[in-house]
Enzyme design. Sequence first.
Site: not given
Length: 327
Positions: A52-54, A80
């Site tokens: 989910v990062y960016g 993750k």
Amino acid sequence: MEQRHLGRTGLRVSRIGLGTLTWGRDTDEHDAADMLKVFWEAGGTLVDTADVYGDGESEYLLGRLMEGLVPRRDLVISTKAGSVPDPDRRFDGSRGHLLSALDASLTRLGTDYVDLWHVHAYDTDTPLEETLQALDLAVSSGRARYAGVSNFCGWQLAKAATWQLAASGIRTRLASTQMEYSLLQRGVEREVLPAALDLGVGLLPSSPLGRGVLTGKYRHSTPVDSRGASEHLAPFVAPYLDETASSIVDAVQTAADGLAASPLQVALAWVRDRPGVAAPIIGARNAQQLTGALSVEALTLPDEICRALDDVSAPLHRYPDHDWSTL
């Protein structure tokens, strides 16, 4: 850089990890490339990201940089899965979602395996054994070499780690847990860290610099180029700008002055060398900032400095957090 075993496993990681939370959003490809090269040249191996990062851009950018900048074999890639952009359900720990998310991560990263795969958070709507089976399947299929959890509280971590150990050789033991831990946030010491130490789970502290506050940059004002001045990250920094945090930051500054070091180095060295810690995960804005953080490799805090910092930042531990007979 010194390498440490991750928990009670054979996996070794650099004792400082590189975080990529802002990659592909606030950190462009040029700055990301510079940081990855500096980290690798300093002997760093552990690079942490998440699906989910960016919105996936962090993994995609890391994958592109591994193609020509840093050999894949030299890195320990951690990612993750489990956080979802759904207002009605923040976390999805179902077997189907997790395994699909892992496949998507591998595609973005341009690799056929990750070294370390974490469940991003505990999902109360999915049976824990189903969530953990996804970790077993990821490891048995070769898509992940090791597995861990993130943001599990004490009883959740203890239950998950014990469940995995109950069928040794069939289920994959938990290698790590990733939790926020710093001089400004020592909550993990109540139950998470004792559970991790007892069960052989390595701790990977996130936000080891108190979301940047322990560097001292916010002592007198909020720098315009800081996370505290960022529209979407200011609420992340705000909880650590109170009076209690200020007194701890002042103590770190005093220790730094006495050691001819920076507050960043002092705060990072403190958490790096806490019992049970494998590798703090640091997020930098650029290569220059990262170089300053990596210089902590040469610093070991004297015992008296550690005790002073322990005292000024000591959390309140009362029954039943610890052995009642000592209270």
